[in-house]
Design a protein around this motif. Structure first.
Motif, PDB file in Angstrom:
ATOM      1  N   PRO A   1       0.826  -1.214   0.000  1.00 25.27           N
ATOM      2  CA  PRO A   1       0.000   0.000   0.000  1.00 25.27           C
ATOM      3  C   PRO A   1       0.856   1.257   0.000  1.00 25.27           C
ATOM      4  O   PRO A   1       2.033   1.238   0.364  1.00 25.27           O
ATOM      5  CB  PRO A   1      -0.802  -0.123   1.304  1.00 25.27           C
ATOM      6  N   MET A   2       0.253   2.352  -0.394  1.00 24.27           N
ATOM      7  CA  MET A   2       0.921   3.653  -0.406  1.00 24.27           C
ATOM      8  C   MET A   2       0.000   4.631   0.333  1.00 24.27           C
ATOM      9  O   MET A   2      -1.147   4.845  -0.091  1.00 24.27           O
ATOM     10  CB  MET A   2       1.161   4.113  -1.844  1.00 24.27           C
TER      11      MET A   2
ATOM     12  N   SER B   1     -10.857  10.342  -1.284  1.00 23.23           N
ATOM     13  CA  SER B   1     -11.581   9.325  -0.524  1.00 23.23           C
ATOM     14  C   SER B   1     -11.309   7.912  -1.027  1.00 23.23           C
ATOM     15  O   SER B   1     -11.648   6.932  -0.352  1.00 23.23           O
ATOM     16  CB  SER B   1     -13.085   9.594  -0.569  1.00 23.23           C
ATOM     17  N   LEU B   2     -10.695   7.784  -2.205  1.00 23.24           N
ATOM     18  CA  LEU B   2     -10.459   6.467  -2.795  1.00 23.24           C
ATOM     19  C   LEU B   2      -9.013   6.007  -2.666  1.00 23.24           C
ATOM     20  O   LEU B   2      -8.676   4.894  -3.064  1.00 23.24           O
ATOM     21  CB  LEU B   2     -10.853   6.475  -4.278  1.00 23.24           C
ATOM     22  N   ARG B   3      -8.145   6.824  -2.117  1.00 20.57           N
ATOM     23  CA  ARG B   3      -6.710   6.527  -2.162  1.00 20.57           C
ATOM     24  C   ARG B   3      -6.286   5.378  -1.247  1.00 20.57           C
ATOM     25  O   ARG B   3      -5.192   4.838  -1.411  1.00 20.57           O
ATOM     26  CB  ARG B   3      -5.907   7.789  -1.842  1.00 20.57           C
ATOM     27  N   ARG B   4      -7.132   4.999  -0.304  1.00 19.49           N
ATOM     28  CA  ARG B   4      -6.809   3.839   0.526  1.00 19.49           C
ATOM     29  C   ARG B   4      -7.268   2.543  -0.138  1.00 19.49           C
ATOM     30  O   ARG B   4      -6.939   1.460   0.338  1.00 19.49           O
ATOM     31  CB  ARG B   4      -7.458   3.954   1.901  1.00 19.49           C
ATOM     32  N   THR B   5      -8.015   2.643  -1.210  1.00 16.55           N
ATOM     33  CA  THR B   5      -8.507   1.447  -1.877  1.00 16.55           C
ATOM     34  C   THR B   5      -7.506   0.947  -2.905  1.00 16.55           C
ATOM     35  O   THR B   5      -6.555   1.649  -3.266  1.00 16.55           O
ATOM     36  CB  THR B   5      -9.845   1.717  -2.598  1.00 16.55           C
TER      37      THR B   5
ATOM     38  N   GLU C   1      -5.455  -1.834   9.618  1.00 20.10           N
ATOM     39  CA  GLU C   1      -6.290  -0.720  10.063  1.00 20.10           C
ATOM     40  C   GLU C   1      -5.508   0.218  10.975  1.00 20.10           C
ATOM     41  O   GLU C   1      -5.729   1.434  10.977  1.00 20.10           O
ATOM     42  CB  GLU C   1      -7.560  -1.232  10.755  1.00 20.10           C
ATOM     43  N   ILE C   2      -4.560  -0.342  11.735  1.00 29.05           N
ATOM     44  CA  ILE C   2      -3.703   0.503  12.572  1.00 29.05           C
ATOM     45  C   ILE C   2      -2.677   1.222  11.703  1.00 29.05           C
ATOM     46  O   ILE C   2      -2.392   2.414  11.896  1.00 29.05           O
ATOM     47  CB  ILE C   2      -3.006  -0.340  13.649  1.00 29.05           C
ATOM     48  N   GLU C   3      -2.125   0.509  10.727  1.00 28.85           N
ATOM     49  CA  GLU C   3      -1.129   1.122   9.835  1.00 28.85           C
ATOM     50  C   GLU C   3      -1.727   2.267   9.035  1.00 28.85           C
ATOM     51  O   GLU C   3      -1.052   3.283   8.795  1.00 28.85           O
ATOM     52  CB  GLU C   3      -0.554   0.055   8.908  1.00 28.85           C
ATOM     53  N   ASN C   4      -2.984   2.142   8.644  1.00 34.03           N
ATOM     54  CA  ASN C   4      -3.635   3.238   7.915  1.00 34.03           C
ATOM     55  C   ASN C   4      -3.691   4.506   8.750  1.00 34.03           C
ATOM     56  O   ASN C   4      -3.504   5.618   8.241  1.00 34.03           O
ATOM     57  CB  ASN C   4      -5.046   2.827   7.499  1.00 34.03           C
ATOM     58  N   VAL C   5      -3.957   4.349  10.059  1.00 31.11           N
ATOM     59  CA  VAL C   5      -4.023   5.514  10.942  1.00 31.11           C
ATOM     60  C   VAL C   5      -2.624   6.037  11.235  1.00 31.11           C
ATOM     61  O   VAL C   5      -2.373   7.251  11.210  1.00 31.11           O
ATOM     62  CB  VAL C   5      -4.769   5.158  12.246  1.00 31.11           C
ATOM     63  N   LEU C   6      -1.688   5.140  11.508  1.00 38.65           N
ATOM     64  CA  LEU C   6      -0.311   5.565  11.750  1.00 38.65           C
ATOM     65  C   LEU C   6       0.241   6.372  10.579  1.00 38.65           C
ATOM     66  O   LEU C   6       0.936   7.374  10.761  1.00 38.65           O
ATOM     67  CB  LEU C   6       0.583   4.345  11.990  1.00 38.65           C
ATOM     68  N   ALA C   7      -0.091   5.934   9.367  1.00 36.23           N
ATOM     69  CA  ALA C   7       0.416   6.617   8.168  1.00 36.23           C
ATOM     70  C   ALA C   7      -0.104   8.040   8.066  1.00 36.23           C
ATOM     71  O   ALA C   7       0.510   8.890   7.403  1.00 36.23           O
ATOM     72  CB  ALA C   7       0.042   5.830   6.920  1.00 36.23           C
ATOM     73  N   ASP C   8      -1.249   8.309   8.707  1.00 38.90           N
ATOM     74  CA  ASP C   8      -1.811   9.660   8.691  1.00 38.90           C
ATOM     75  C   ASP C   8      -1.232  10.551   9.785  1.00 38.90           C
ATOM     76  O   ASP C   8      -1.460  11.764   9.784  1.00 38.90           O
ATOM     77  CB  ASP C   8      -3.335   9.598   8.854  1.00 38.90           C
TER      78      ASP C   8
END
Length: 497
Positions: free
Chosen positions: A266-267, A308-312, A402-409
Motif C-alpha cells: 500500500p501507499m 476518498s479512494l486513495r486507501r482502496t 487498520e492501525i497502519e492506515n491511521v499511523l500513516a496519517d
C-alpha cells in the motif's frame, strides 16, 4: 487485444506495425522490432535444440536487460514453461525453487551465475544462438502450462503457482483495457522482469510500443529515463519514495508520463499526494498476487484524484470478479471486513504438486486470496491485511492494516509496520516499527492513533527505524518484525526518540 490469438501471434502482429521502430532500448542500445524478433527466433531455435520437449521447464535468473527479455519471449513462443528466478532471492531460496520446479535448463547472465545450483544444467543466456530459419513458433492452447512462478515466501516456504497461456492472455487483456497501450507508449522496465514487470512485456510490444531499461537502478538514472519520454512506469512504493527523496521534481519535467503505477504494497494517501505533486496526476495502482497476477483490481489516475479512494486498491479489472465473504463463504455487506476472493481467467490452475492446497484455495471457482478487506457500494476494495496475520489482543480481533492506515496519517510518520509480540496479559501485544521524522515524539504519534481508533488498537510500543526491512520483491515480512526489532535493541540501533 488477445481474442483468440496466441502470445506468438500477438508478438508478430505488434512487430508488423512498424518493423523499423524501436522495440527495446537498453541503456544506449536500441533494438528494432525486426531485430528483436530475429533474436527471439534465434534464441528459440537454440532452446528447441537444447530441450526439445515443448513443455520442458526453463528457468531464467538474470537482471533486467534486453537479453533477459529476449530469453523470456523465446521461452513463451517455443511453448516451453518459464520458471523465473529472482537474483535478489539469493542462492538459498533459488535452490529451493529449483528443487521444486526441477527445470530442464537454467539460463543465467554473468551477474547471476553463482545464484543458482545444479551447474550441469546452467547456460549463459547471452550465448544462446540458433538458426532462425529452423524456428517455427508454437501456438499454445489456452490450457497449456506457460509458467511456474513461486510466491514470495512472505508466509513460509515458496509455493509453485501454475499459470497457463490462458491466464497470461487474460492478464494481457486486462492490462490493455486499463492502460490502452499504443505504439506511442514507452514502458520503463524498472521492477524485476521475474515479477510484476514481466506482465508488461507482451501487451506493450503487441501494441507496437517499446520497453526501456535504465542504465542502472539509481534514482537519477530512473528519473532521467522518465524525463526522456517514458509513458508508463511500474514500481513498488519504496522505489517511488526513493525518487521523491531526490527533491525538486515537478510534473512539467515528465510531459509524456501518463501512468506511474505502484503495486506489491500500500501507499499512504499523504505519499500519493506527494507523488502527484512531483510527477503530476499520473499515479495509479494495481492489486494482484502470484495466484491471480497483477489485475485483480486497479485504480486509475482519474480515480486517484479522489482523496476518498486513495486507501482502496480500486475495482475489479476487466474479466476479473471480486467479492468479500465470511468464513462460510457468505458475501459480506458493504463496509464489513471479510475474506477477499477473486474469480476469472487470470486465476491460476493450481499449485505445483499440491492438489490438497489447490482444493482449499480455489473453492467453487473462487480464489481465496488470503487477504482481508471490505468493499463499498461502488465495488472499491480496501485491504485490511492478511487473514493469517490477525492479532488477537485482549480478546479483540485486530487487523494490522487498520492501525497502519491511521499511523500513516500521523504527522511525521513516513512508513510503518504493525506486528504482535507474545504477552502474558494481552495474549498478543501490539507494537509498531516506524520511519518517522525526528521532530515528532512517540507520545504525539500514539495520542493521534488513540484518538482515531481507541486505546485497544493503539500500539503499546513504537520502534523507530531508519528503514523497514524488505524481502527480495520489496515486501515487508510482518512475521520477521519482532526478531528485527529485537536485533536492533541488541545493537542499540534504534533511532533516539
Amino acid at each position: 487485444m488477445s481474442g483468440q490469438q496466441t502470445i506468438s501471434q500477438l508478438l508478430y502482429a505488434g512487430a508488423a506495425i512498424d518493423p523499423g521502430a524501436t522495440a527495446v532500448q537498453d541503456g544506449d542500445d536500441r533494438v528494432t522490432f525486426d531485430e528483436l524478433m530475429r533474436r527471439v527466433e534465434s534464441t528459440g531455435a537454440a532452446l528447441c535444440r537444447l530441450v526439445p520437449g515443448r513443455d520442458s521447464r526453463i528457468a531464467i535468473c538474470a537482471a533486467n536487460h534486453c537479453d533477459h527479455l529476449v530469453a523470456y519471449l523465446a521461452v513463451l513462443v517455443t511453448g516451453h514453461v518459464w520458471v523465473p528466478l529472482n537474483p535478489a532471492n539469493g542462492r538459498a531460496i533459488n535452490s529451493i525453487i529449483v528443487d521444486k520446479a526441477d527445470p530442464d535448463l537454467v539460463l543465467v547472465d554473468s551477474s547471476s551465475r553463482g545464484l543458482v545450483p545444479r551447474v550441469d544444467t546452467v547456460q549463459d543466456l547471452g550465448a544462446l544462438r540458433g538458426e532462425p530459419d529452423d524456428f517455427d513458433p508454437a501456438h499454445a492452447a489456452a490450457g497449456d502450462l506457460a509458467a511456474i512462478k513461486f510466491t514470495g515466501g512472505t508466509t513460509g516456504e515458496p509455493k509453485g503457482v501454475l499459470q497457463t497461456h490462458g491466464n497470461m492472455l487474460a492478464v494481457i487483456d486486462n492490462m490493455q483495457a486499463f492502460y490502452e497501450f499504443t505504439r506511442d507508449d514507452c514502458n520503463l522496465a524498472v521492477a524485476p522482469l521475474t515479477h510484476g514487470s514481466s506482465h508488461y512485456i507482451v501487451p506493450v510490444l503487441a501494441a507496437g510500443g517499446c520497453h526501456r531499461f535504465p542504465i542502472d537502478r539509481s534514482a537519477s538514472s530512473i528519473i532521467a529515463a522518465m524525463r526522456d519520454g517514458a509513458t508508463i512506469a511500474f514500481m513498488p512504493p519504496t522505489l517511488i519514495y526513493k525518487l521523491l527523496r531526490e527533491g525538486g521534481l515537478s510534473a512539467g519535467e515528465f510531459p509524456r508520463l501518463r501512468h506511474l503505477t505502484y503495486s506489491a504494497a500500500p501507499m499512504p494517501p499523504e505519499r500519493i499526494a506527494e507523488a502527484q505533486g512531483a510527477f503530476g496526476p499520473v499515479i495509479s495502482a494495481l492489486y494482484g498476487q502470484t495466484e491471480a497476477p497483477i489485475t485483480i483490481c486497479a485504480i486509475g489516475t482519474d480515480e486517484m484524484r479522489d482523496t476518498s479512494l486513495r486507501r482502496t486498491v480500486g475495482r475489479a479489472c476487466g474479466s476479473t470478479r471480486t467479492r468479500v465473504v465470511d468464513g462460510d463463504g457468505k458475501e459480506m455487506l458493504p463496509g464489513e471486513i471479510g475474506h477477499v476472493e477473486a474469480r476469472g481467467p487470470i486465476v491460476m490452475s493450481g499449485y505445483l504438486d499440491d492438489p490438497d492446497l489447490t482444493k482449499t484455495t480455489i473453492l467453487d471457482g473462487w480464489l481465496r486470496t488470503g487477504d482481508l478487506g471490505s468493499m463499498d457500494e461502488s465495488g472499491f476494495l480496501t485491504l485490511s491485511g492478511r487473514a493469517s496475520e490477525v492479532i488477537i489482543s485482549g480478546g479483540f480481533n485486530i487487523y494490522p492494516a487498520e492501525i497502519e492506515n491511521v499511523l500513516a496519517d500521523a504527522h511525521g510518520v513516513r512508513e510503518c509496520c504493525v506486528f504482535a509480540v507474545a504477552d502474558e496479559y494481552w495474549g498478543e501485544r501490539i507494537e509498531a516499527a516506524v520511519v518517522c521524522d525526528d521532530h515528532v515524539t512517540d507520545d504525539e504519534v500514539l495520542a493521534f492513533v488513540r484518538c482515531e481508533i481507541g486505546s485497544v488498537r493503539t500500539p503499546k510500543a513504537l520502534h523507530r527505524v531508519v528503514a523497514l526491512p524488505r524481502n527480495a520483491v520489496g515486501k515487508v515480512v510482518r512475521r520477521d518484525m519482532p526478531d528485527f526489532v529485537e536485533s536492533l535493541k541488541e545493537r542499540n540501533d534504534e533511532q533516539p526518540v
